[in-house]
Scaffold this motif. Structure first.
Motif, short mmCIF file in Angstrom:
data_model
loop_
_atom_site.label_atom_id
_atom_site.label_comp_id
_atom_site.label_asym_id
_atom_site.label_seq_id
_atom_site.Cartn_x
_atom_site.Cartn_y
_atom_site.Cartn_z
N MET A 1 0.72 -1.24 0.04
CA MET A 1 -0.31 0.16 0.05
C MET A 1 1.21 1.18 0.39
SD MET A 1 -3.24 1.49 2.64
CE MET A 1 -3.88 -0.50 2.66
N ASP A 2 0.94 1.90 -1.11
CA ASP A 2 1.49 3.26 -0.65
C ASP A 2 1.29 4.31 0.24
OD1 ASP A 2 -0.50 5.32 -2.20
OD2 ASP A 2 -0.01 4.95 -4.31
N ASP A 3 2.16 5.21 0.63
CA ASP A 3 1.74 5.81 1.53
C ASP A 3 -0.03 6.95 1.82
OD1 ASP A 3 3.92 5.70 2.43
OD2 ASP A 3 4.72 7.42 1.61
N GLY A 4 0.05 6.96 0.18
CA GLY A 4 -1.05 7.84 -0.48
C GLY A 4 -2.44 7.31 0.30
N ALA A 5 -2.72 5.83 -0.10
CA ALA A 5 -3.62 5.10 0.21
C ALA A 5 -3.20 4.74 1.34
CB ALA A 5 -3.86 3.73 -1.02
N ARG A 6 -2.41 4.25 1.99
CA ARG A 6 -2.31 4.48 3.45
C ARG A 6 -2.80 5.35 4.40
NH1 ARG A 6 0.77 4.46 8.24
NH2 ARG A 6 0.90 3.49 9.77
N SER A 7 -2.40 6.93 4.29
CA SER A 7 -2.81 8.00 4.99
C SER A 7 -4.15 7.11 4.59
CB SER A 7 -2.30 9.34 4.72
OG SER A 7 -1.07 9.26 4.75
#
Length: 171
Positions: A1-7
Motif C-alpha cells: 500500500m503506498d503512502d497516499g492509500a495508507r493515509s
C-alpha cells in the motif's frame, strides 16, 4: 500500500471509528434521556447528534467538499436555541429516532462523496473569510471533522455517564 492509500485508509478508519463511538454513546437511551441537558451549558445528546449531522457531515462533506447547497441549514430561532447555533436544535415534537436516522443517512452520503474524491481534492465551496491555506483539501477537512467528532464523542461519554452511569472507558 503506498503512502497516499495508507493515509486515506487511516483517515477514513478514524472517521468511521468516531461516528460509531457517537452512535454507541447514545444507543439504548430513551427519548427523554436523549433530550435531557445534563451539563450546565444546556445541550442535549440528541442536539449534539443533530450538530454532527448538519454542522459535521453535511456541511463539511456535502457542502464544502461536494458543493451541494446549504439549503438544509436551519434558520436561527433564539427563543428555542438558547445561545447555541441553530444546527443543535431538535424540535420538541421531532422524533429522536428520526434524528438518528438523519445522522446515519448523512454518513452514507458522506461516504459516497469521500469515495469519489482524492485526498488532495480542493473544496468546491469555501467560506469567504477562510485564509487560502485553511481547509485547502480533503485531507485537511477530514482531519478537522475527525477531531470535531472525537471531541463530541467524549462529550457524549461524559453525558452518558451522568445520565445512567454507563462508561465508555473504564479506568
Amino acid at each position: 500500500m503506498d503512502d497516499g492509500a495508507r493515509s486515506r485508509s487511516l483517515l477514513l478508519g478514524a472517521l468511521d471509528a468516531q461516528r460509531q463511538h457517537v452512535l454507541a454513546a447514545v444507543d439504548g437511551l430513551r427519548d427523554a434521556q436523549l433530550r435531557a441537558a445534563v451539563l450546565p451549558s444546556g445541550w442535549s445528546p440528541i442536539g449534539l447528534v443533530r450538530h454532527l449531522t448538519l454542522g459535521g457531515e453535511r456541511y463539511w462533506f456535502h457542502t464544502v467538499m461536494a458543493g451541494e447547497p446549504l439549503d438544509y441549514w436551519p434558520a436561527d430561532r433564539p427563543e428555542l436555541d438558547k445561545g447555541r447555533p441553530a444546527d443543535w436544535r431538535v424540535e420538541p415534537l421531532e422524533g429522536t429516532d428520526a434524528v438518528l436516522a438523519e445522522y446515519r443517512d448523512a454518513i452514507a452520503r458522506s461516504d459516497e462523496i469521500l469515495a469519489a474524491l482524492p485526498l488532495d481534492a480542493a473544496p468546491r465551496h469555501r467560506e469567504p473569510d477562510w485564509p487560502a491555506e485553511r481547509f485547502a483539501d480533503l485531507e485537511a477537512v477530514l482531519l478537522h471533522v475527525i477531531l470535531d467528532a472525537a471531541t463530541h464523542a467524549g462529550h457524549l461519554d461524559a453525558a452518558r455517564e451522568l445520565i445512567d452511569g454507563r462508561r465508555h472507558l473504564v479506568l
